[in-house]
Design a protein around this motif. Structure first.
Motif, PDB file in Angstrom:
ATOM      1  N   MET A  64       0.815  -1.214   0.000  1.00  0.00           N
ATOM      2  CA  MET A  64       0.000   0.000   0.000  1.00  0.00           C
ATOM      3  C   MET A  64       0.851   1.268   0.000  1.00  0.00           C
ATOM      4  O   MET A  64       0.443   2.292  -0.543  1.00  0.00           O
ATOM      5  N   LEU A  67       1.202   2.537  -3.475  1.00  0.00           N
ATOM      6  CA  LEU A  67      -0.001   2.881  -4.225  1.00  0.00           C
ATOM      7  C   LEU A  67      -0.008   4.380  -4.509  1.00  0.00           C
ATOM      8  O   LEU A  67      -0.060   5.203  -3.606  1.00  0.00           O
ATOM      9  N   THR A  70      -4.444   6.794  -4.815  1.00  0.00           N
ATOM     10  CA  THR A  70      -5.140   6.314  -3.616  1.00  0.00           C
ATOM     11  C   THR A  70      -6.646   6.194  -3.830  1.00  0.00           C
ATOM     12  O   THR A  70      -7.311   5.478  -3.099  1.00  0.00           O
ATOM     13  N   PHE A  73      -8.022   2.490  -4.505  1.00  0.00           N
ATOM     14  CA  PHE A  73      -7.763   1.451  -3.511  1.00  0.00           C
ATOM     15  C   PHE A  73      -8.694   0.251  -3.668  1.00  0.00           C
ATOM     16  O   PHE A  73      -8.249  -0.900  -3.661  1.00  0.00           O
ATOM     17  N   TRP A  76      -7.955  -1.834  -6.742  1.00  0.00           N
ATOM     18  CA  TRP A  76      -6.619  -2.402  -6.554  1.00  0.00           C
ATOM     19  C   TRP A  76      -6.673  -3.589  -5.590  1.00  0.00           C
ATOM     20  O   TRP A  76      -6.120  -4.650  -5.866  1.00  0.00           O
TER      21      TRP A  76
END
Length: 185
Positions: A64, A67, A70, A73, A76
């Motif tokens: 994370m 990443l 964002t 999320f 993902w």
């Protein structure tokens, strides 16, 4: 509403990236049921889907910090769960195929070959007893106990090269004994 959920998740991800453990707990609380349902769709087994999601969370938290978007999320995380579920299914399929092949092979060889196999095994055991103790030990650990060369090395405290050498020598001596007794086909 959807955008506000994405924004909230994005803020939680940013907080987690800044070191907030509370943000991680909130993400799990928000996403765990969705991820479990998603994994269940692939596996059809609730317990297995929970295991897959648990494994996925470790990957999610490990990656994370990398990443960049964002806001993505949710998709993902679903992608990670999907990949883990597919990998699980592939592994299960391979194990099932191997088991089926093993069952097919054993069922075909069980009937007529049992007596022949028992005679051959008895002959091999008698022949192995004619070998030196160090060769008997290595053969026993490798073939009967099914230890790897590395494990045998640790068990009898000799190098892996010595284990390999003894296995080779023991096999050659077995061949020679069997050949001299006209048992080799």
């Amino acid at each position: 509403m959807v955008n506000s959920n994405k924004t909230f998740d994005s803020l939680l991800v940013l907080q987690y990236q800044s070191g907030s453990k509370k943000a991680a707990a909130i993400l799990v609380k928000r996403w765990h049921p969705k991820l479990c349902k998603h994994a269940y769709w692939y596996t059809g087994d609730l317990d297995i889907s929970k295991d897959i999601v648990q494994d996925s969370w470790s990957i999610i938290f490990r990656k994370m910090s990398d990443l960049k978007d964002t806001n993505s999320f949710g998709s993902w995380a679903l992608t990670i769960v999907t990949r883990n579920a597919i990998n699980y299914l592939r592994k299960q399929k391979k194990e099932t195929e191997n088991l089926n092949q093993y069952q097919f092979n054993t069922s075909n060889s069980n009937d007529n070959n049992d007596i022949e196999n028992q005679d051959t095994i008895g002959l091999l055991k008698k022949t192995i007893k004619k070998l030196p103790n160090n060769h008997q030990l290595v053969l026993n650990l490798f073939y009967l106990e099914e230890y790897s060369v590395k494990e045998i090395s640790g068990i009898i405290q000799i190098s892996e090269g010595t284990v390999k050498s003894r296995l080779f020598t023991a096999r050659e001596k077995l061949k020679l004994i069997l050949k001299n007794n006209n048992y080799e086909k």
